[in-house]
Design a protein around this motif. Structure first.
Motif, PDB file in Angstrom:
ATOM      1  N   ALA A  66       0.839  -1.204   0.000  1.00 25.46           N
ATOM      2  CA  ALA A  66       0.000   0.000   0.000  1.00 25.46           C
ATOM      3  C   ALA A  66       0.869   1.248   0.000  1.00 25.46           C
ATOM      4  O   ALA A  66       0.555   2.238  -0.658  1.00 25.46           O
ATOM      5  N   SER A  67       1.978   1.201   0.745  1.00 21.41           N
ATOM      6  CA  SER A  67       2.950   2.291   0.790  1.00 21.41           C
ATOM      7  C   SER A  67       4.194   1.773   1.496  1.00 21.41           C
ATOM      8  O   SER A  67       4.157   0.718   2.160  1.00 21.41           O
ATOM      9  N   SER A  68       5.288   2.507   1.380  1.00 20.44           N
ATOM     10  CA  SER A  68       6.511   2.123   2.093  1.00 20.44           C
ATOM     11  C   SER A  68       6.290   2.167   3.593  1.00 20.44           C
ATOM     12  O   SER A  68       6.808   1.319   4.339  1.00 20.44           O
ATOM     13  N   GLU A  69       5.499   3.151   4.029  1.00 20.84           N
ATOM     14  CA  GLU A  69       5.229   3.280   5.462  1.00 20.84           C
ATOM     15  C   GLU A  69       4.438   2.079   5.981  1.00 20.84           C
ATOM     16  O   GLU A  69       4.720   1.552   7.067  1.00 20.84           O
ATOM     17  N   THR A  70       3.466   1.634   5.202  1.00 22.63           N
ATOM     18  CA  THR A  70       2.679   0.471   5.599  1.00 22.63           C
ATOM     19  C   THR A  70       3.542  -0.777   5.642  1.00 22.63           C
ATOM     20  O   THR A  70       3.438  -1.596   6.575  1.00 22.63           O
ATOM     21  N   ARG A  71       4.395  -0.938   4.651  1.00 17.76           N
ATOM     22  CA  ARG A  71       5.311  -2.088   4.624  1.00 17.76           C
ATOM     23  C   ARG A  71       6.138  -2.124   5.892  1.00 17.76           C
ATOM     24  O   ARG A  71       6.224  -3.168   6.567  1.00 17.76           O
ATOM     25  N   ASP A  72       6.767  -1.008   6.226  1.00 19.41           N
ATOM     26  CA  ASP A  72       7.644  -0.972   7.392  1.00 19.41           C
ATOM     27  C   ASP A  72       6.864  -1.190   8.683  1.00 19.41           C
ATOM     28  O   ASP A  72       7.331  -1.893   9.597  1.00 19.41           O
ATOM     29  N   ALA A  73       5.672  -0.606   8.767  1.00 18.99           N
ATOM     30  CA  ALA A  73       4.852  -0.749   9.972  1.00 18.99           C
ATOM     31  C   ALA A  73       4.414  -2.198  10.172  1.00 18.99           C
ATOM     32  O   ALA A  73       4.380  -2.697  11.306  1.00 18.99           O
ATOM     33  N   ASP A  74       4.092  -2.887   9.082  1.00 17.44           N
ATOM     34  CA  ASP A  74       3.669  -4.281   9.186  1.00 17.44           C
ATOM     35  C   ASP A  74       4.814  -5.153   9.686  1.00 17.44           C
ATOM     36  O   ASP A  74       4.609  -6.080  10.495  1.00 17.44           O
ATOM     37  N   ILE A  75       6.026  -4.900   9.207  1.00 18.98           N
ATOM     38  CA  ILE A  75       7.183  -5.670   9.661  1.00 18.98           C
ATOM     39  C   ILE A  75       7.440  -5.413  11.139  1.00 18.98           C
ATOM     40  O   ILE A  75       7.664  -6.348  11.924  1.00 18.98           O
ATOM     41  N   ASP A  76       7.409  -4.145  11.560  1.00 15.00           N
ATOM     42  CA  ASP A  76       7.613  -3.807  12.974  1.00 15.00           C
ATOM     43  C   ASP A  76       6.526  -4.430  13.850  1.00 15.00           C
ATOM     44  O   ASP A  76       6.804  -4.888  14.972  1.00 15.00           O
ATOM     45  N   ARG A  77       5.322  -4.456  13.356  1.00 16.94           N
ATOM     46  CA  ARG A  77       4.208  -5.044  14.112  1.00 16.94           C
ATOM     47  C   ARG A  77       4.408  -6.537  14.333  1.00 16.94           C
ATOM     48  O   ARG A  77       4.157  -7.065  15.424  1.00 16.94           O
ATOM     49  N   ASP A  78       4.867  -7.229  13.294  1.00 22.14           N
ATOM     50  CA  ASP A  78       4.947  -8.686  13.347  1.00 22.14           C
ATOM     51  C   ASP A  78       6.262  -9.205  13.925  1.00 22.14           C
ATOM     52  O   ASP A  78       6.351 -10.380  14.309  1.00 22.14           O
ATOM     53  N   ALA A  79       7.278  -8.371  13.998  1.00 24.04           N
ATOM     54  CA  ALA A  79       8.598  -8.824  14.440  1.00 24.04           C
ATOM     55  C   ALA A  79       8.618  -9.419  15.847  1.00 24.04           C
ATOM     56  O   ALA A  79       9.314 -10.411  16.083  1.00 24.04           O
ATOM     57  N   PRO A  80       7.887  -8.879  16.831  1.00 30.73           N
ATOM     58  CA  PRO A  80       8.019  -9.400  18.204  1.00 30.73           C
ATOM     59  C   PRO A  80       7.282 -10.705  18.472  1.00 30.73           C
ATOM     60  O   PRO A  80       7.319 -11.209  19.601  1.00 30.73           O
ATOM     61  N   ARG A  81       6.605 -11.266  17.513  1.00 29.92           N
ATOM     62  CA  ARG A  81       5.795 -12.453  17.759  1.00 29.92           C
ATOM     63  C   ARG A  81       6.654 -13.642  18.186  1.00 29.92           C
ATOM     64  O   ARG A  81       7.809 -13.756  17.785  1.00 29.92           O
TER      65      ARG A  81
END
Length: 229
Positions: A66-81
């Motif tokens: 959707a955007s570079s910002e969305t890409r980065d936010a999704d990775i940061d969101r999922d990283a701590p799982r």
């Protein structure tokens, strides 16, 4: 000629190697730093899962992200799982990519990647293979560039040499192995020509930014500093 069916088989094999290796980790190891600056191993695994989803978008004619910002936010969101969630996502998203790539399609069509980069649809499976193999190395869990399949090393060197061809910051450069394998790249900088010698693996490490080039020798000038991928 690119054989997308062959490359999809390679993606399956590489995915299984990755899942087998990461399955031996624990939650603490997933939270530790990877070899990529600023990213934990969880970031790398999250990126691989979201990349699979993004390539499905590409194959189905949607924007990769959707955007570079969305890409980065999704990775940061999922990283701590925790590890179990990372593995389930990695397998599920990988299966989703294989299903989308296995559907009947015009593989000669042009697709659009991130930042407006265009390519043939037939190269998308290879691009996924690259993501899996190089990021497996980036995890720092015992899988090194020397463990990469020989075919992959040669083809990724071909791909990266083509990517840097004519680049304004790279002098005319020829990379050569002892057995005579050869790649030419650069050509846009007012310097050189430079001849780089070393193993195909060390050449790959230099081209993809995973090694500093200390295993290579350069003639005609210093080892070219390549722009980030």
């Amino acid at each position: 000629m690119i054989d997308h069916v062959h490359d999809l088989d390679a993606v399956r094999e590489a995915t299984e190697r990755l899942l087998s290796a990461t399955g031996k980790l624990d939650n603490a190891a997933v939270a530790e730093p990877s070899r990529l600056p600023g990213w934990s191993r969880g970031h790398v695994l999250a990126h691989l899962s979201r990349n699979a989803d993004a390539l499905v978008n590409v194959l189905q004619g949607r924007p990769m992200y959707a955007s570079s910002e969305t890409r980065d936010a999704d990775i940061d969101r999922d990283a701590p799982r925790p590890l179990a969630e990372q593995l389930a996502d990695l397998r599920g998203s990988g299966d989703g990519f294989l299903a989308a790539a296995g559907a009947p399609a015009d593989w000669s069509r042009t697709i659009t990647m991130r930042n407006g980069v265009t390519d043939s649809a037939s190269r998308v499976p290879f691009r996924r293979w690259v993501e899996i193999e190089l990021h497996h190395v980036d995890l720092g869990i015992g899988y090194e560039l020397e463990d990469l399949p020989e075919e992959f090393v040669i083809r990724e060197n071909d791909f990266l040499a083509e990517r840097f061809a004519g680049h304004s910051a790279v002098p005319p450069t020829t990379a050569v192995t002892a057995d005579g394998s050869l790649w030419t790249t650069g050509g846009g900088a007012d310097a050189g020509p430079v001849v780089v010698r070393g193993s195909a693996t060390d050449i790959l490490g230099w081209l993809c930014g995973r090694r500093d080039g200390s295993g290579l020798t350069a003639e005609g000038g210093p080892l070219p500093v390549l722009p980030p991928l």
